[in-house]
Enzyme design. Structure first.
Site, short mmCIF file in Angstrom:
data_model
loop_
_atom_site.label_atom_id
_atom_site.label_comp_id
_atom_site.label_asym_id
_atom_site.label_seq_id
_atom_site.Cartn_x
_atom_site.Cartn_y
_atom_site.Cartn_z
N GLU A 150 0.78 -1.24 0.00
CA GLU A 150 0.00 0.00 0.00
C GLU A 150 0.81 1.29 0.00
OE1 GLU A 150 -2.98 -0.10 3.09
OE2 GLU A 150 -4.07 -1.72 2.14
N GLU A 187 -5.82 -8.34 0.63
CA GLU A 187 -6.39 -8.01 1.94
C GLU A 187 -7.87 -7.71 1.76
OE1 GLU A 187 -4.64 -4.83 4.31
OE2 GLU A 187 -2.62 -5.53 3.82
C1 GBH Z 1 -4.58 -1.95 5.49
O1 GBH Z 1 -4.68 -0.59 5.26
C2 GBH Z 1 -3.22 -2.25 5.98
O2 GBH Z 1 -2.44 -2.86 4.96
C3 GBH Z 1 -3.20 -3.10 7.22
O3 GBH Z 1 -1.93 -3.04 7.79
C4 GBH Z 1 -4.28 -2.66 8.17
O4 GBH Z 1 -4.21 -3.30 9.39
C5 GBH Z 1 -5.60 -2.94 7.51
O5 GBH Z 1 -5.67 -2.33 6.27
C6 GBH Z 1 -6.79 -2.48 8.33
O6 GBH Z 1 -6.78 -1.12 8.48
O7 GBH Z 1 -12.72 6.06 6.83
O8 GBH Z 1 -14.11 5.29 5.02
O9 GBH Z 1 -12.43 6.95 4.61
C7 GBH Z 1 -5.99 -0.12 5.02
C8 GBH Z 1 -6.02 1.31 4.61
C9 GBH Z 1 -7.06 3.37 4.94
C10 GBH Z 1 -8.40 1.54 4.24
C11 GBH Z 1 -8.25 4.07 5.46
C12 GBH Z 1 -9.65 2.26 4.70
C13 GBH Z 1 -10.45 4.49 5.45
C14 GBH Z 1 -11.77 4.47 4.96
N1 GBH Z 1 -7.25 1.95 4.99
N2 GBH Z 1 -9.44 3.69 4.74
S1 GBH Z 1 -12.85 5.81 5.38
#
Ligand code: GBH
Length: 406
Positions: free
Chosen positions: A148, A327
């Protein structure tokens, strides 16, 4: 529905979120070690996986997964023995190792030398990739250089919610290019060391305009979150509207565009955007998606967003390699009777299969350290008691096991 040949059912984790064992075997500090998290929590012990990996591999065997996606900690470069043992233990149990080289845990000394804002970091990363590959390429099934880069750029360097905590807005964009360059250099190093299959894993989100007047805002968001990290890898180009802000040198885009064996999509939810209000330095604002159920993190549960995203990727990049969902998962309460997680997985697996992907990896095998949210969010098929380190499979664990058998 029949599955494609070689379909991989898996689970995912990352080093920093589960290993603990901060001071052991020559591990050096990372940018996350002291980064502020929920209620001052930290990952010095986390799930103590560094010492309990045999028990965790045994759980995966019981689950019946064909693959396990883990990450190697760059801070452990001085002694990779742990990963040697982990990989052997996976193979002994009939589980294919899927190795991510870097899941955000930048060594502090690399950050102090400029981190991802410094071009040189891409070359240091390639050396690290080379060392890991020399050690593990004979046994790892699939390689993912960087997890990511979009989230690392946006949350880590543009808004500062994640380590290294930089809030540079558009001045974060050089980090994006250096990550893309590091990806390409690492792919070259992995292949030179005999890696079997190399791909990537990026976070993707369909960008939905709130109203027909917000199409431009949605486009701007998608360009930054999605296309900034696909175009250079799959087409050797950058979105025209961002090109001026990226420190691209001659030859870089040939490096970023190494042929890939697979493309990993980490999918959680779509994002709704509207045009920015006055004084907003960005060309969009996020709007709540409130017509769907929500996870404990308040993220909307939208399985169709996964098939929509895979279709959008194929449309923009007709040469998209076979897709794995590297994921997919959700945070809900502590309860082991997690019917909400079962519903989530059922919906997303159905969407993934309809989209014709080649594998599906649940985030996550077990509850773990959720970055700035610490232990307050639980994503596991397995519940972890952080006092005793006792693992307890949830109802979703049995459900996933049965789904895999079916
Ligand atoms: C992943 O990132 C990571 O790779 C992992 O390490 C982590 O534990 C897992 O996901 C769970 O978080 O609030 O609706 O705007 C995820 C990245 C960024 C995805 C924030 C969802 C927010 C959505 N995330 N995003 S919102």
């Amino acid at each position: 529905m029949t599955l494609p040949d070689g379909f991989l059912w898996g689970v995912s984790t990352s080093a920093f979120q589960i290993e603990g064992a901060f001071g052991e075997d020559g591990r050096v500090p990372s940018v996350w070690d002291d980064f502020p998290a929920f209620e001052g929590q930290h990952a010095a012990v986390a799930c103590d996986h560094y010492h309990r990996y045999r028990e965790d591999v045994a759980l995966m065997r019981e689950l019946g997964v064909g693959a396990y996606r883990f990450s190697v900690a760059w801070p452990r470069l001085a002694d990779l023995g742990f990963y040697d043992r982990l990989v052997d233990s996976l193979l002994d149990n009939g589980i294919a190792p899927v190795a991510t080289l870097y899941h955000w845990d930048t060594p502090k000394h690399v950050e102090d030398a400029g981190g991802w804002l410094a071009r040189d970091t891409a070359f240091r990363f390639a050396e690290y990739a080379q060392t890991v590959a020399t050690r593990l390429a004979d046994r790892v099934a699939l390689w993912i250089p960087i997890n990511e880069p979009a989230i690392l750029t946006l949350l880590g360097h543009a808004v500062g919610q994640h380590a290294p905590g930089k809030a540079l807005l558009y001045d974060a964009l050089p980090a994006a290019h250096h990550l893309n360059l590091a990806h390409g250099l690492a792919v070259q190093a992995l292949r030179a060391s005999g890696a079997r299959a190399v791909g990537t894993a990026n976070n993707h989100t369909p960008a939905w305009p709130a109203t027909p007047d917000d199409v431009e805002a949605a486009h701007a968001y998608s360009t930054l979150h999605n296309w900034l990290f696909t175009d250079p890898l799959l087409a050797g180009t950058y979105p025209a509207e961002l090109a001026d802000r990226l420190p691209v040198r001659d030859g870089d885009l040939a490096i970023t565009a190494q042929p890939l064996d697979f493309y990993g999509v980490n999918y959680y939810n779509p994002t709704r955007l509207r045009s920015p209000g006055e004084g907003n330095p960005l060309p969009f604002e996020l709007v709540d998606i409130d017509e769907y159920p929500k996870t404990a993190f308040d993220w909307p549960v939208v399985p169709s967003g996964l098939s929509e995203m895979v279709a959008a990727l194929r449309e923009r990049h007709p040469n998209l390699p076979p897709v794995y969902v590297t994921e997919s998962g959700c945070s809900f309460g502590e309860d082991v009777e997690d019917t909400d997680r079962i519903a989530y997985l059922d919906g997303h697996i159905t969407a993934a299969l309809a989209a014709g992907v080649r594998g599906y990896f649940v985030w996550s095998l077990m509850d773990n350290f959720e970055w700035d949210s610490g232990y307050s969010q639980r994503f596991g098929l397995v519940h972890v008691d952080y006092e005793t380190q006792k693992r307890t499979p949830r109802a979703s664990f049995a459900w996933y096991r049965d789904r895999i058998r079916r």
